[in-house]
Design a protein around this motif. Structure first.
Motif, PDB file in Angstrom:
ATOM      1  N   TRP B  30       0.835  -1.200   0.000  1.00  5.35           N
ATOM      2  CA  TRP B  30       0.000   0.000   0.000  1.00  5.35           C
ATOM      3  C   TRP B  30       0.877   1.261   0.000  1.00  5.35           C
ATOM      4  N   THR B  60      -1.149   1.339  -4.499  1.00  7.05           N
ATOM      5  CA  THR B  60      -1.996   2.381  -3.921  1.00  7.05           C
ATOM      6  C   THR B  60      -1.285   3.730  -3.885  1.00  7.05           C
ATOM      7  N   LEU B  61       0.023   3.675  -3.696  1.00 10.13           N
ATOM      8  CA  LEU B  61       0.796   4.916  -3.663  1.00 10.13           C
ATOM      9  C   LEU B  61       0.781   5.587  -5.042  1.00 10.13           C
ATOM     10  N   GLU B  63      -1.554   5.220  -7.234  1.00 11.43           N
ATOM     11  CA  GLU B  63      -2.917   5.714  -7.483  1.00 11.43           C
ATOM     12  C   GLU B  63      -3.186   7.032  -6.754  1.00 11.43           C
ATOM     13  N   LEU B  64      -2.654   7.139  -5.547  1.00 11.22           N
ATOM     14  CA  LEU B  64      -2.847   8.374  -4.795  1.00 11.22           C
ATOM     15  C   LEU B  64      -2.165   9.537  -5.509  1.00 11.22           C
ATOM     16  N   SER B  92      -7.904   0.817  -6.539  1.00  8.75           N
ATOM     17  CA  SER B  92      -8.628   1.633  -5.556  1.00  8.75           C
ATOM     18  C   SER B  92      -9.273   2.861  -6.179  1.00  8.75           C
ATOM     19  N   SER B  93      -8.970   3.141  -7.440  1.00  6.95           N
ATOM     20  CA  SER B  93      -9.487   4.357  -8.064  1.00  6.95           C
ATOM     21  C   SER B  93      -9.848   4.065  -9.515  1.00  6.95           C
ATOM     22  N   LYS B 121      -9.955  -3.642  -5.804  1.00  7.25           N
ATOM     23  CA  LYS B 121      -9.903  -4.071  -4.406  1.00  7.25           C
ATOM     24  C   LYS B 121     -11.303  -4.260  -3.824  1.00  7.25           C
ATOM     25  N   ARG B 154      -5.421  -9.257  -3.127  1.00 10.39           N
ATOM     26  CA  ARG B 154      -5.262  -8.572  -1.840  1.00 10.39           C
ATOM     27  C   ARG B 154      -4.476  -9.411  -0.826  1.00 10.39           C
ATOM     28  N   GLU B 155      -4.436  -8.938   0.423  1.00  6.46           N
ATOM     29  CA  GLU B 155      -3.711  -9.687   1.466  1.00  6.46           C
ATOM     30  C   GLU B 155      -4.523 -10.906   1.896  1.00  6.46           C
TER      31      GLU B 155
ATOM     32  N   LEU C 227      -4.364   5.445   2.647  1.00  7.17           N
ATOM     33  CA  LEU C 227      -3.292   4.902   1.812  1.00  7.17           C
ATOM     34  C   LEU C 227      -3.432   3.397   1.604  1.00  7.17           C
ATOM     35  N   ARG C 228      -4.596   2.874   1.932  1.00  8.02           N
ATOM     36  CA  ARG C 228      -4.881   1.470   1.651  1.00  8.02           C
ATOM     37  C   ARG C 228      -6.258   1.429   1.008  1.00  8.02           C
ATOM     38  N   PHE C 232      -9.185   4.392   0.820  1.00  3.30           N
ATOM     39  CA  PHE C 232      -8.701   5.279  -0.255  1.00  3.30           C
ATOM     40  C   PHE C 232      -9.830   6.198  -0.724  1.00  3.30           C
TER      41      PHE C 232
END
Lengths: 235, 235, 235
Positions: B30, B60-61, B63-64, B92-93, B121, B154-155, C227-228, C232
């Protein structure tokens, strides 16, 4: 008996400094001891021994050596790595029981302490063993020289041997075993907390428990002493 | 590919000393790499690289940064921290697929190895992607420059992508993917042991598996070599 | 609030170096602090304090001292070990609530910060407490001097207090608590990720959460910052 799934040497030592006094045996799970460099395994073996713990090789490694007709090399390597104990099992492969008994005697002659394990890793095969047969095997293996006989439950502890599919202990089977075999000679694999609580309340806080996660060493000790809610006021 | 959820530097190094040779890629899960001090991230990146592992930033980083129009800063920081690879995802986006392909090309131009991930996700959104679309995305992303295309799990590994709500692999979907895309270019997220066993038995012991817990590196290697009950005699 | 189940000193310090800034309180779970050598506990307490974390003794230890009429020795030992805070609970034993309030006042006079916990570790007993009683206890304990009132969920987070048997939050009970008690004075035990996500989305990213596994410190911080995937774009 704690299951080491491949801890780093320094991390393992940090853990033993704080909680090593509560560990008697430490299993190098499955074939982990040939996956890693010999130097680091040798260092881990020595480190555990310095905390009065007996490290031993997982049964799968014995079975592989047996299957490949390489038992002599296996014994030699175990000696070279500093192991003084090994596990003899037939959980992953078919070994006639008479032969298994012979291997236990042979490993003893090779100078090893032997822990032997009864049970199959495949749940379908494991169910074919009646509890009466299980006890018979345990008696014979103890007589052949095992210092402790391990009741298989794998890392998961569900749908195998003495546990049902939810991981609950099958008490009538356990009672049958206890009626017919000395509980001090049994090492019960009990990876989950409820299983540990069950055996502590049933057999006392010095019961032999195995496949304990390295994260749970201290938790188990608090359970044994009535220092966690589950056994508080019951010890 | 191992998932690092925030291991301490010393603990991570202790683990790599014993089992780093079995790791090719390591994901800083993430957005973890901006939660921690730059110095310690830089030290971890260097440490992993010294074991011939390619550490990379979680999707995720990316995407942010994308969402906040800060991709230039993101690339700069990833360079400064020593990363040579990044993950490009849209889990996530919402990112139109053409744009995602453009980002893959751009990141390559910035000098990064790119791993791209296909899947959402959110399980409800993820189910809207047909397996045919999934394969189409994979092909386009590989063509745009991804070195490996990751199949999202995912995890947890349940109720997402190729796994049902119990974490069982959906074999017909996997077969469709394999019939239409080169399996050597796929990195299957397979966080649970049964998923790892499934892929090893189906695709061979050198199959690319990801989201492996740092505790399970050695266990997975024993599975790959037939040194654990689940794959014993089957490799 | 992080749950320390018996980490080695060096491993714990490695973890605090990377993520200690995200920890306010650290609980030495259950009775762990008397299971280990005093020297190592003292070193761990000092180490955590050097990262501006308040370590405290688990409630079960208080209850045991109470049950054995050894509270004076308990306070003395906690001081000797360097603890500045303790937990007062009645989760494993029966303590009339007036007496519990008196213990809170007493521990404050002994110089400790007190965190008190409401709830029973046995789910059947826990269900006998109505939500109105729970709130009443919380108010009285806060008034007696608790700096934070902990809502019990154990390490598992299922079938207890505000969580159903699947670990889902019972929102109407939580709303009742929030309508009647200042949420800033509550420390919600939320060991599972979905529970953490629930509270972050409901109460904001600075909500007080407890019984966080030491492995999940960084994951929780990424959840708090969006951030996950789970949070998000929602923070």
């Amino acid at each position: 008996m704690v299951l080491d799934k491949g801890l780093g040497l320094e991390t393992a030592e940090s853990l033993m400094k704080i909680s090593g006094e509560y560990v008697d045996y430490l299993k190098f799970g499955w074939g982990t001891s040939i996956v890693h460099e010999q130097d680091i395994i040798r260092s881990k073996v020595e480190m555990y021994q310095s905390y009065d713990i007996t490290p031993y090789t997982g049964g799968t490694l014995f079975e592989l050596a047996c299957y490949q007709n390489k038992l002599d090399e296996f014994y030699q390597e175990a000696h070279d790595l500093g192991f003084t104990a090994i596990e003899v099992s037939d959980g992953s492969s078919h070994i006639p029981h008479d032969e298994k008994l012979e291997y236990i005697r042979e490993a003893k002659k090779e100078g090893f302490e032997v822990l032997s394990e009864v049970g199959k890793k495949n749940p379908d095969l494991d169910k074919e063993i009646t509890v009466a047969e299980r006890v018979e095997f345990m008696k014979e293996e103890y007589k052949a020289g095992s210092s402790l006989v391990i009741v298989e439950a794998r890392e998961g502890g569900k749908n195998i041997g003495i546990y049902d599919s939810k991981g609950n202990a099958k008490e009538s089977e356990i009672d049958y075993i206890l009626d017919n075999f000395d509980s001090n000679k049994i090492l019960w694999e009990a990876p989950n907390k409820d299983q540990q609580v069950f055996f502590i309340l049933k057999l006392g806080n010095d019961v032999n428990l195995g496949n304990i996660s390295s994260d749970e060493i201290t938790s188990l000790e608090t359970l044994r002493r009535g220092l966690r809610g589950d056994t508080f006021g019951k010890i």
